[in-house]
Design an enzyme around this catalytic site. Structure first.
Site, short mmCIF file in Angstrom:
data_model
loop_
_atom_site.label_atom_id
_atom_site.label_comp_id
_atom_site.label_asym_id
_atom_site.label_seq_id
_atom_site.Cartn_x
_atom_site.Cartn_y
_atom_site.Cartn_z
N ASP A 1 26.31 -35.77 12.87
CA ASP A 1 27.57 -36.57 13.81
C ASP A 1 28.84 -36.12 13.96
O ASP A 1 29.19 -35.64 14.96
CB ASP A 1 27.37 -38.00 12.89
CG ASP A 1 28.00 -39.10 13.97
OD1 ASP A 1 27.85 -38.96 15.34
OD2 ASP A 1 28.09 -40.24 13.52
N ARG B 1 23.87 -32.34 20.07
CA ARG B 1 23.22 -32.58 20.94
C ARG B 1 22.98 -31.01 21.77
O ARG B 1 21.89 -30.63 22.08
CB ARG B 1 23.22 -33.51 22.15
CG ARG B 1 23.16 -34.98 21.71
CD ARG B 1 23.51 -35.99 22.64
NE ARG B 1 24.65 -35.93 22.90
CZ ARG B 1 25.23 -36.44 24.07
NH1 ARG B 1 24.69 -36.68 25.04
NH2 ARG B 1 26.90 -36.40 23.78
N CYS C 1 31.34 -47.08 28.33
CA CYS C 1 30.26 -47.19 27.57
C CYS C 1 30.35 -48.34 26.51
O CYS C 1 31.21 -48.27 25.45
CB CYS C 1 29.78 -45.91 26.89
SG CYS C 1 28.19 -45.98 25.87
S1 SF4 Z 1 26.81 -48.85 28.08
FE1 SF4 Z 1 25.46 -47.87 29.35
S2 SF4 Z 1 25.61 -45.57 28.69
FE2 SF4 Z 1 26.52 -46.87 27.06
S3 SF4 Z 1 24.77 -46.91 25.65
FE3 SF4 Z 1 24.74 -48.87 27.06
S4 SF4 Z 1 23.34 -48.49 28.59
FE4 SF4 Z 1 23.79 -46.50 27.59
#
Ligand code: SF4
Ligand code: SF4
Length: 250
Positions: A3, A10, A83
């Site tokens: 992390d 990734r 996000c």
């Molecule tokens: S907000 Fe969108 S990109 Fe972020 S984790 Fe949720 S679904 Fe995935």
């Protein structure tokens, strides 16, 4: 390393042939989909380079379509500022446009993983010690509003979602109560609006009262507005008053 180590998990996992970088930005493996934990160990053993895994997304766009905030702006391209996974961890007021979209999420968001067809039917319950305790993963909302620092540490201190402390979780719990329009939370929310020492909690509680309450709460909001010193919290109380008025005209 995991992390927050020096390596980018990734990118390293992709080069190591563990999985491919999918349109939802997750490393996705043929065996377990994206339900994997990534970690790295550095060694000087001269391994043969691994063969990269081929992209399995094809023409699918389910994750982009399902993202509640449009954070996946392009395949494999995330606007982290939009996000929910990131937003649930911020400590300030949640911007208005995300308040209803966050729903009842207290920490993180898995929507772009749960809709992924590659993940469907994958058994990821392989380690009993990694199974979430429902009381920790989906705790009751109202007790979170008044939890002390000590109780929070005892109950949630061992889970990753507690790393930012209790304030973001409490703010999100208030938004979740507003999402459910839980009128049974109104007295606790009123108490928080008047007495909590943190402006983010006072202001978010005022906004939630505006969402859930009826005109009998207008007086409480006016009282709170009179004595509020924090500019941002004041704005939230004003929004709460407007929401109540809008509710009355419905
Ligand atoms: S907000 Fe969108 S990109 Fe972020 S984790 Fe949720 S679904 Fe995935
Ligand atoms: S939902 Fe579709 S596009 Fe998104 S990661 Fe899964 S397979 Fe790829």
């Amino acid at each position: 390393m995991v992390d927050t180590g020096e390596l980018s998990d990734r990118a390293v996992a992709e080069r190591a042939g563990i999985g491919f970088s999918a349109k939802n930005c997750m490393i996705t493996t043929p065996e377990y989909g994206s339900y994997v934990y990534l970690a790295e160990m550095i060694t000087n053993i001269p391994f043969e380079p691994d063969v990269p895994i081929e992209d399995m997304c094809g023409s699918c766009t389910k994750c982009l379509d399902a993202c509640p905030t449009g954070a996946l702006v392009n395949p494999g391209q995330l606007n982290a500022q939009r996000c929910i996974s990131f937003l649930t961890q911020t400590k300030g007021f949640l911007p208005d446009e995300f308040r209803t979209k966050i729903g009842n999420r207290l920490y993180g968001c898995d929507t772009c993983q749960t809709v992924c067809p590659i993940n469907k039917g994958k058994d990821f319950h392989l380690h009993p010690e990694m199974e979430p305790d429902p009381e920790i993963a989906k705790p009751l909302l109202k007790p979170l509003l008044t939890i002390s620092n000590r109780e929070f540490k005892e109950k949630f201190g061992h889970v990753s979602g507690s790393w930012r402390g209790k304030k973001p979780i409490q703010r999100n719990a208030i938004l979740a109560l507003a999402h459910f329009k839980d009128t049974s939370a109104l007295s606790e929310l009123t108490e928080l609006m008047h007495k909590d020492p943190r402006p983010v909690i006072r202001g978010t509680a005022a906004w939630a009262i505006g969402k859930i309450g009826d005109n009998t709460y207008a007086e409480e909001l006016e009282k709170a507005l009179e004595k509020e010193n924090d500019e941002e919290a004041k704005q939230e109380i004003e929004k709460g008053i407007e929401l109540l008025k809008a509710g009355m005209t419905k």
